[in-house]
Design a protein around this motif. Sequence first.
Motif, mmCIF file in Angstrom:
data_model
loop_
_atom_site.group_PDB
_atom_site.id
_atom_site.type_symbol
_atom_site.label_atom_id
_atom_site.label_comp_id
_atom_site.label_asym_id
_atom_site.label_seq_id
_atom_site.Cartn_x
_atom_site.Cartn_y
_atom_site.Cartn_z
ATOM 1 N N MET A 138 11.224 -1.957 -62.174
ATOM 2 C CA MET A 138 11.367 -0.692 -61.456
ATOM 3 C C MET A 138 11.354 -0.930 -59.949
ATOM 4 S SD MET A 138 11.696 2.471 -62.463
ATOM 5 C CE MET A 138 11.642 4.130 -61.780
ATOM 6 N N VAL A 139 10.454 -1.764 -59.485
ATOM 7 C CA VAL A 139 10.384 -2.067 -58.050
ATOM 8 C C VAL A 139 11.680 -2.719 -57.575
ATOM 9 C CG1 VAL A 139 9.233 -3.490 -56.319
ATOM 10 C CG2 VAL A 139 7.869 -2.228 -57.990
ATOM 11 N N ARG A 140 12.200 -3.648 -58.372
ATOM 12 C CA ARG A 140 13.430 -4.348 -57.996
ATOM 13 C C ARG A 140 14.617 -3.394 -57.922
ATOM 14 N NH1 ARG A 140 17.432 -5.960 -61.019
ATOM 15 N NH2 ARG A 140 16.241 -5.754 -62.951
ATOM 16 N N ILE A 141 14.757 -2.527 -58.922
ATOM 17 C CA ILE A 141 15.927 -1.646 -58.941
ATOM 18 C C ILE A 141 15.833 -0.587 -57.846
ATOM 19 C CG2 ILE A 141 15.175 0.164 -60.541
ATOM 20 C CD1 ILE A 141 18.492 -1.747 -60.708
ATOM 21 N N LEU A 142 14.626 -0.160 -57.522
ATOM 22 C CA LEU A 142 14.463 0.786 -56.414
ATOM 23 C C LEU A 142 14.869 0.142 -55.090
ATOM 24 C CD1 LEU A 142 11.065 2.471 -57.370
ATOM 25 C CD2 LEU A 142 13.271 3.614 -57.203
ATOM 26 N N HIS A 143 14.597 -1.142 -54.962
ATOM 27 C CA HIS A 143 14.935 -1.860 -53.733
ATOM 28 C C HIS A 143 16.421 -2.174 -53.654
ATOM 29 C CE1 HIS A 143 15.427 -5.487 -51.189
ATOM 30 N NE2 HIS A 143 14.488 -4.911 -50.445
ATOM 31 N N ASP A 144 17.019 -2.538 -54.790
ATOM 32 C CA ASP A 144 18.389 -3.033 -54.783
ATOM 33 C C ASP A 144 19.449 -1.942 -54.913
ATOM 34 O OD1 ASP A 144 17.343 -5.551 -54.590
ATOM 35 O OD2 ASP A 144 17.645 -6.071 -56.703
ATOM 36 N N GLU A 145 19.084 -0.801 -55.482
ATOM 37 C CA GLU A 145 20.092 0.214 -55.795
ATOM 38 C C GLU A 145 19.765 1.547 -55.118
ATOM 39 O OE1 GLU A 145 22.761 -0.455 -57.124
ATOM 40 O OE2 GLU A 145 22.423 -2.331 -58.184
ATOM 41 N N PRO A 146 20.377 1.833 -53.979
ATOM 42 C CA PRO A 146 20.133 3.100 -53.276
ATOM 43 C C PRO A 146 20.415 4.328 -54.135
ATOM 44 C CG PRO A 146 21.334 1.568 -51.869
ATOM 45 C CD PRO A 146 21.300 0.950 -53.227
ATOM 46 N N THR A 147 21.407 4.253 -54.995
ATOM 47 C CA THR A 147 21.726 5.403 -55.845
ATOM 48 C C THR A 147 20.559 5.733 -56.769
ATOM 49 O OG1 THR A 147 24.066 4.773 -55.827
ATOM 50 C CG2 THR A 147 23.371 6.358 -57.499
ATOM 51 N N PHE A 148 19.963 4.693 -57.327
ATOM 52 C CA PHE A 148 18.801 4.898 -58.191
ATOM 53 C C PHE A 148 17.615 5.393 -57.373
ATOM 54 C CE2 PHE A 148 15.027 3.775 -60.550
ATOM 55 C CZ PHE A 148 15.360 4.100 -61.861
ATOM 56 N N SER A 149 17.442 4.837 -56.176
ATOM 57 C CA SER A 149 16.342 5.265 -55.307
ATOM 58 C C SER A 149 16.444 6.752 -54.979
ATOM 59 C CB SER A 149 16.341 4.451 -54.010
ATOM 60 O OG SER A 149 16.145 3.079 -54.269
ATOM 61 N N ASP A 181 25.410 3.006 -62.218
ATOM 62 C CA ASP A 181 25.132 4.333 -62.753
ATOM 63 C C ASP A 181 23.674 4.388 -63.196
ATOM 64 O OD1 ASP A 181 24.933 6.718 -64.071
ATOM 65 O OD2 ASP A 181 26.684 6.419 -65.356
ATOM 66 N N PRO A 182 22.814 5.152 -62.487
ATOM 67 C CA PRO A 182 21.398 5.220 -62.873
ATOM 68 C C PRO A 182 21.188 5.677 -64.313
ATOM 69 C CG PRO A 182 21.725 6.166 -60.693
ATOM 70 C CD PRO A 182 23.086 5.916 -61.259
ATOM 71 N N LYS A 183 21.987 6.658 -64.761
ATOM 72 C CA LYS A 183 21.830 7.151 -66.130
ATOM 73 C C LYS A 183 22.167 6.065 -67.150
ATOM 74 C CE LYS A 183 20.433 11.354 -65.371
ATOM 75 N NZ LYS A 183 21.227 12.532 -65.753
ATOM 76 N N ALA A 184 23.201 5.269 -66.854
ATOM 77 C CA ALA A 184 23.563 4.173 -67.751
ATOM 78 C C ALA A 184 22.460 3.114 -67.772
ATOM 79 C CB ALA A 184 24.891 3.561 -67.320
ATOM 80 N N PHE A 185 21.893 2.840 -66.604
ATOM 81 C CA PHE A 185 20.791 1.874 -66.517
ATOM 82 C C PHE A 185 19.615 2.313 -67.379
ATOM 83 C CE2 PHE A 185 16.714 0.794 -64.531
ATOM 84 C CZ PHE A 185 16.780 -0.595 -64.513
#
Length: 228
Positions: free
Chosen positions: A105-116, A10-14
């Motif tokens: 930020m770079v890692r989560i953009l790469h690993d989580e399509p929902t966040f991207s 969940d991006p909002k939870a993150f």
Amino acid sequence: MKRKAKPGFDPKAFLAKAAEGRAISKHQMNQVLFAQGDPADSVLYIQHGKVKMTVNSAEGKEAVVAILGPDEFCGEGCLAGQRRRMATATAMTDCEIMQVDKSTMVRILHDEPTFSEMFVAHLLARTIRIEEDLVDQLFNSSEKRLARALLLLANFGKEGKPEPIIAKVSQETLADMIGTTRSRVSHFMNKFRKLGFIEYNGTLKVHSSLLSVVLHDHPQIRRDGEET
């Protein structure tokens, strides 16, 4: 191959909880979050409050380039190679900010399509807003620019987020936002108040009727207006 999102991400939870690589901080009105020229090493996510983005020229002139609110990012230029902040971010109200380190930020953009997807949607919305601001500055009269600025500050047009009471914004700031003088802003603010478009007594309440200034040439406004 198409990346798969992790189950339950969940991006909002993150963006709501502090952890390694991200921290939550509270800021009082007029406190600087980061200054033009500071190292660009993180992205900020606004949880609560409003933030003013300003740029200062070598001659000392200041321009307001954006007013940001809840669920918006700032400082994302670091992801595109900016080494220094290109603008100053200042709290316009008491704010709660999530700061995410660049590497996180770079890692989560790469690993989580929902966040991207969420972040790309933010970037597209910001691009559209900048284009609309440019058209507004080039073609609309100062009273229409002021009306549009007030409506945007009050979050009109954002589905599910009506916010008729906006942060205390000085007439100087409004003048910087729309490219006119403080005296012209004062003139039109008084006119809008007399016409019942706004309530302006210490705090500012914007009514939906102000949309008529943006969408139509209101005759009472036009008689006293200017064209630049």
